[in-house]
Enzyme design. Sequence first.
Site, PDB file in Angstrom:
ATOM      1  N   GLU A 117     -51.330  -2.088 -12.187  1.00  0.00           N
ATOM      2  CA  GLU A 117     -51.520  -1.308 -12.942  1.00  0.00           C
ATOM      3  C   GLU A 117     -52.548  -1.463 -14.293  1.00  0.00           C
ATOM      4  OE1 GLU A 117     -48.505   0.650 -10.964  1.00  0.00           O
ATOM      5  OE2 GLU A 117     -48.912  -1.452 -11.836  1.00  0.00           O
ATOM      6  N   HIS A 148     -37.891   4.382 -14.248  1.00  0.00           N
ATOM      7  CA  HIS A 148     -39.237   5.282 -13.597  1.00  0.00           C
ATOM      8  C   HIS A 148     -38.779   6.739 -14.061  1.00  0.00           C
ATOM      9  CE1 HIS A 148     -38.923   1.479 -10.964  1.00  0.00           C
ATOM     10  NE2 HIS A 148     -39.985   2.051 -10.083  1.00  0.00           N
TER      11      HIS A 148
END
Length: 330
Positions: A63, A132
Amino acid sequence: MSALREIEYRDALREAMAEEMRRDKRVFLLGEEVAEYNGAYKVSKGMLEEFGASRIIDTPISESGFAGMAIGAAMQGLRPIVEFMSWSFSLVAADPILNNAPKMLYMSGGQFGCPIVFRGNDGAGGQLGSTHSWCVEGMYSNVPGLKMAIPATPDDAKGLLKTAIRDDDPVFFLESERMLGMKGHVPEGDEILVPFGKARTRREGTDCTIATWGRPVHFALEAAEALAKDGINCEVIDLRTIRPLDVGSVVRSVKKTSTCVVVDQSWSFGSPGSELASQVHRHCFDDLDNYVHRVHTADVPAPYAFNLEQEYLPNARKICEAVRAATYNA
């Protein structure tokens, strides 16, 4: 008047991206599995076939790397859309997306802008565990120089995303995995845009203002229906964007209802909900019959167990309790 079609939230997102890519050759999409796999959640289904591998780009699982690359592309005049499979994963890219993208125009004296959209799933996705399930709006909305949209319905998802792609500032676009399959009526047409900083009244009412955004809008509407059976008539305001924040619409509603409940799926400390409550207290001090009540996600890491996760999140029961307390009907 544009014709309406019932489509899923994920299809509305795809339409927005595809229409803007047809309109502007500078727009491209990149992220993990967005191309060959049609997107982890099938949001970009079919886009590789239409636009090719130079504009629908599969990236490595990095990312920080692909976010930084996209920021560089935006500084050079392109208009990237960066998909984070989850906003939880954006934390490893915090340096480029928070320390570079929102500050570039300021630090370069106006020489380099950063017209980029970061989008993906925010918040608890359904038993994904605490690493998450981040709601990042509380952290990221604190940074000046960026805009943040959190749509609650398919029509707003499309209209706000199209506005985001055309915006010259970096936009953080927060979706919810739990809403991707939600169906709603979306107008036809390539110029269906939803302006930033303009709230939407989802339900008219006279007794209490419920102000919220994103997935909790649906919890608020559920609570309002339940409360109406007991004669408590709630007005539900969907902010739609956090940066900019339409405080004026909430203030006008509170001046009518005299009570307010803010619902925010972030943790309560230093949250957008706390900022909104502060603004309402400031602007409606003489109009309020009670302090602004707030409903937040519990101040603990997101649990994995289904029943605990449901209790951790805002829900209609908690909102009903807050409204009853605010209106002295507890």
